[in-house]
Write an enzyme that holds these catalytic residues in place. Structure first.
Site: not given
Ligand SMILES: Cc1ncc(C[n+]2csc(CCOP(=O)(O)OP(=O)(O)O)c2C)c(N)n1
Ligand SMILES: Cc1ncc(C[n+]2csc(CCOP(=O)(O)OP(=O)(O)O)c2C)c(N)n1
Ligand SMILES: [Mg+2]
Ligand SMILES: [Mg+2]
Lengths: 326, 339, 326, 339
Positions: B243, B247, B256
């Site tokens: 990705r 998100h 992260y």
């Protein structure tokens, strides 16, 4: 006409439904070879074969989720959960998927399925086998929730549920499976979902209940009749949609209401009914609305059960104080 | 891990698709990316509700759909707009849904695609039920379900895989392993080396494919679809991808993962290698690229315009789709809701 | 004292709880590195490390089931579910295990855990991100269910929940996270679970609500005050145990009650409160009890949301008709 | 499938336990069978609520418990009375529970055994949480959970296995594969050849052992327990056994399995081979058998008597254990419940 108890009436309804429509299938744990833990589906495997009467692995979410897909795919599944205490693993599928697909797809996809759940206590069962969680299903928009208290209604409501274009949670009072019998038609018929039944006409007080408690309430009404109190007994039969008309008309007439259910009091469906009455019948009310219910405790095991379940005595007592009140 | 096109676009072995077909699919990838990029900026302008970008996952989505027939069922997620669109779900309906309107949840009657699943995990079993229904009804259709690496941690993944295997339903489980469940990297979600190996627990075949490789994804999906269609039962496909975006438009990946990691991932952009492959075969040029992007941009703008032209809903919109027939309660409440 | 919004008050409470007791741990999806989808647990990982602030796989049943075992094993877990719509996969663990272990083991094993669940709508979220299912938790004996509407209560109730020897479902009104601020103490303090708060004293009508609706009700009370109607506003804060004393005393005084909640009407917790009033205050009631609630529909997406949520206008209207009624 | 004792009782390789220990365990098996048989007849007399017999599974339960330390956690099911008793749960408490009395759910304070789980699947993760707590608290304890083949179909099995692997909790997953989930045979519950192979999906070791072989069960469990104790993480053990009796006293196995099958299973009775082994080693004789059975019978009768001597509960019993401190509602309701 044949004399059938409530369990036999349900078996009879399954036969009729499977016979009438090839899209109807039955699935659940031990429903085929074993005929179901309560033998409701007994004989269906032999009559209709393994493609229509299907044993599943022990996976409630899978049962309901698969039934959801089957229903959208054109089938008419009747899914059985063995006991209400084991319906919670499937609760997510019921509230987030089954109850919503029509709305989220604007009628494009629908889920005409029946979710059969035996419920209630009074037979000294093991833990988790006596729950009455009707309120958590009734609070989920998109579901219809019904529960029969007579063999006639059991067959008629189940056939209505199978025919319904939307998902119906069909709650079966375990304690009544073999406790009530009557002559019922052998041919298929249906009982309209959303209409309450007045089990007994009366003038002094309206007692409102459903499921297994209907039997206790009938007995209480007898006792009260002997002491000169005339009870109008309403078995709502359908929690959703709720027949508020029958309830409010009765309370307008009697001026008194007692609500009886087996589920814990706090947050039980009795609160909804009390709220409807307090909203619409206030000026007719001659006495406070009483609730005779299970307690806010875990359902007790065999030895404590009688301390928990609403009894004829408790109902009689509540009605007495209601009629004395003014 | 199966691969047919290297990141540089050279073909390993032979192509499962004729060059024209690859051209079409590449055009679909360009369309999808336009949709994705415009969605992100629309959301920034407040014209869409939260949006989940799929940039980097175009090969996985477009390549797998290419292996389906028009009447095969699709049950996908919030991140699978490219797959849904490629399978016939109109772009304007996708946009309408993203503006926060249930009417976007209704595809045309001949499009067998469920509205995107927002809950993680619960939808896979629906593709099992749909495929099972097709099997019981003797319909020659299969069902494919799209989900992420994170969804495989849910109990519902286990029950869906098990039911599909036990009843041998014609279901394809297509997992886009994009490396993360929001902030949790794959290796902290499970201790199995791969997602594909989880199929072993169900006696089901599991395959791993380079999810950024259009041709390999197509080939792997075609195998699984053919197996399902020929009563060979379900298959789990793990498409390894990444990705590239956040998100969702609410997410900040810097919390992260590192910029280096993202950079490295961009170098594996699934569009690059298809373009290179087509160019090597003189099947694509700058003018094709420019023309297709312009066309895509126009089509997307049109879809947005028609979605935004849908009038604001009224009370009937809220109450009108709960049941086939309304109820006393809904009628009473609707009248209270209409001042 | 520091000015904090409701979200910051919760973060502050987490720091205090983790600092005060080594057995306290936080677990959930994206709570560590990411600080939680609402940033409630932001900074905790750096402050307390990965053994005490734990990211979990996407598995709600696993989160709650593991927390259950951790709690019996001596820890004090605070488990976060990202949105109420995703709490249903864990519902079985909550009702069949978390809520029961003390009773089924006769106090031998207990589950002192906090289950944090952001809930409610009003921010134009995607499907499943705006649910108000407090009633399905409140109907489960063995759980305490609380929800703060102010930063002060957020910190005090969360610390009380962590200290509670029994499981507490802690519902966080998403819409209020950043919508309400106030000066709150920097040191730890606790707000008693089971006590309602009278947010405004009044004489004409009692408005009873909780969570995000408290804000709308306050605004409605202002409007009504300008027209000369004096509203007593009760924020119950705790659904279980319910502070029936504060409710009934107020209704005895005002003679009128309006209940406001965001959840669907049928089976909503408003029914319970109406039932308590109809049972205990009937002779004081001057008007029917009104409920201003969400509708019996799926929570609408962004464009339909305003048609669903109880608004200041709807509350004002309901109170007006209640006071006019006689 | 690991085996150390053949059905005829000959030892393959060497015994993991000294002969005296085997004697004790055999005596425990005889005690358990007394408990089981008497429970069935008590239930027939209406003195117990529904009962789930474990006849045939004694080696699996007694053999595995022998590998535990007294302070290791145990989370088991309605069919694991032998395991619970062997780990210290008093027989009278087990009986009390089965008469339908919550007071049977409270073992002594030094017995780390949760009351039996009645719901299928939900309890395994509890052993993960308990083991995790021990790990976080630096306690040298592990947790074992018992469950059946059927339980592995539940989503909660998947989540429990995954959490245990991800957090490397000292948990032993002990599956008694007794062939059936009520009426559904194992091969219709899943398409995997074994239960043990499901461990692969979690990167966890999975082993198969002859569940009717006391020594093999002990050895396999000891390995798993030692691994857990030495920070080696969780293990899944599949103990192949057979439920000789009905699912419960309400069940009629004739509906779903043949008499021949049951006969064949009886020939693999786990007690036979241990007795033969002990006799071959002159460590057991008819008088030991008779004496032990008599002793067991007396102990069981005593447990029954003391369970039945517990007075009928009053309202305080129903209301008294909901919370550490009672609530206004519970007090009001308790007074209404006490006429
Ligand atoms: C049942 C449920 N739990 C949690 C969420 C919140 N959530 C949305 S997406 C997501 C991560 C899913 O990761 P993955 O399956 O890998 O899909 P991806 O987003 O990477 O495409 C989570 C936890 C949800 N939508 N549903
Ligand atoms: C969640 C749940 N679903 C269904 C049941 C009903 N039920 C009780 S035991 C059982 C079969 C369990 O089989 P298995 O796990 O193999 O254990 P066994 O009974 O064979 O020891 C079922 C379906 C239950 N107790 N809990
Ligand atoms: Mg992912
Ligand atoms: Mg079994």
């Amino acid at each position: 006409m044949t004399v059938r108890n409530l369990a036999q009436a349900l078996t009879d309804a399954h036969h009729a439904a499977l016979l009438a429509d090839d899209d109807v299938i039955v699935l659940g744990e031990d429903v085929a070879a074993n005929g179901g833990v309560f033998r409701i589906t007994d004989g269906l495997l032999d009559a209709f074969g393994p493609d229509r009467v299907i044993d599943t692995p022990v996976a409630e979410s899978g049962i309901v989720g698969a039934a959801f897909g089957l229903a959208i795919g054109g089938m008419r599944p009747i899914a059985e959960i063995q006991f209400m205490g084991f319906s919670t693993p499937a609760y997510d599928q019921v509230v987030n998927h089954v109850a919503r697909i029509r709305n989220r797809s604007r009628h494009r996809f629908t889920c005409p399925m029946v979710l059969r759940i035996p419920y209630g206590g009074g037979f000294g069962a093991a833990e988790h086998h006596s729950e009455s969680w009707e309120a958590i299903y009734a609070h989920t928009p998109g579901l219809k929730v019904v529960t029969p208290s007579t063999p006639y209604d059991a067959k008629g409501l189940l056939l209505a549920a199978v025919a319904d274009p939307d998902p119906v949670v069909f709650l079966e009072p375990i304690r009544l499976y073999r406790a009530v019998k009557e002559d019922i038609p052998d041919e298929p018929y249906s009982v309209e979902i959303g209409k309450a039944a007045v089990r007994r006409e009366g003038t002094d007080v309206t007692v409102i209940t459903w499921g297994a408690m209907t039997k206790e309430a009938r007995a209480a009404a007898e006792v009260l009749a002997d002491e000169g109190t005339s009870v109008e007994l309403i078995d709502i039969r359908s929690l959703v949609p709720l027949d508020t008309t029958t309830i409010t008309e009765s309370v307008h007439k009697t001026g008194r209401a007692v609500i009886v259910h087996e589920a814990p009091r706090t947050g039980g469906f009795g609160g909804e009914i009390a709220a409807v009455i307090a909203e619409r019948c206030l000026y007719s009310l001659l006495a406070p609305i009483h609730r005779v219910t299970g307690w806010d405790t875990v359902f007790p095991l065999k030895r404590g059960e009688s301390l928990y379940l609403p009894s004829v005595e408790r109902i009689v007592k509540a009605v007495r104080s209601t009629v004395e009140d003014r | 891990m199966d691969q047919l096109l290297t990141p540089q676009g050279e073909l390993l072995g032979e192509s499962p698709l004729p060059i024209e077909a690859v051209r079409d699919l590449y055009a679909q990838m360009l369309f999808s990316r336009q949709y994705d990029h415009k969605s992100v900026s629309l959301q920034k302008q407040g014209r869409l509700a939260t949006y989940a970008p799929f940039e980097g996952q175009e090969a996985a989505q477009i390549g797998s759909v290419a292996a389906l027939r028009a009447d095969d069922w699709m049950v996908a997620t919030y991140r699978d707009a490219a797959a849904m669109w490629a399978h016939g779900y109109p772009m304007d309906a996708l946009y309408l849904g993203r503006t926060g309107d249930e009417r976007g949840g209704r595809p045309p009657d001949d499009v067998p695609v469920l509205p995107p699943s927002i809950t993680v995990g619960g939808h896979m079993i629906h593709a099992v039920g749909l495929a099972w229904a097709a099997k019981l009804r003797g319909e020659d259709r299969i069902a494919i379900t799209y989900f992420g690496d994170g969804a495989t941690s849910e109990g519902d993944f286990h029950e869906a895989m098990n039911f599909a295997a036990v009843y041998e339903t014609p279901t394809v489980f297509f997992c886009q392993n994009n490396g993360y469940a929001i902030s949790l990297p794959m290796h902290r979600q499970t201790r199995s080396e791969t997602i594909a190996v989880k199929a072993t627990a169900y006696g089901m075949p599991g395959v791993i494919v380079d999810g950024n490789d259009l041709l390999a994804v197509y080939a792997a999906t075609k195998d699984a679809v053919d197996r399902a269609r020929s009563e060979g039962g379900p298959t789990l496909i793990e498409a390894r991808t990444y990705r590239i975006g956040p998100h969702t438009t609410n997410d900040d990946p810097a919390r992260y993962r590192s910029a280096d990691e993202e950079e490295e991932a961009r170098s594996r952009d699934p569009l690059i290698r298809v373009k290179a492959y087509l160019e090597d075969h003189d099947a694509w040029g700058d003018e094709d690229e420019a023309a297709t992007i312009a066309e895509a941009s126009a089509a997307v703008d049109e879809a947005i315009a028609s979605a935004e032209a849908v009038p604001v809903p009224d009370a009937a919109h809220v109450f009108g789709a709960m049941f086939a027939e309304t109820t006393l309660q809904l009628d009473e409440q609707q009248s209270q809701a209409t001042p």
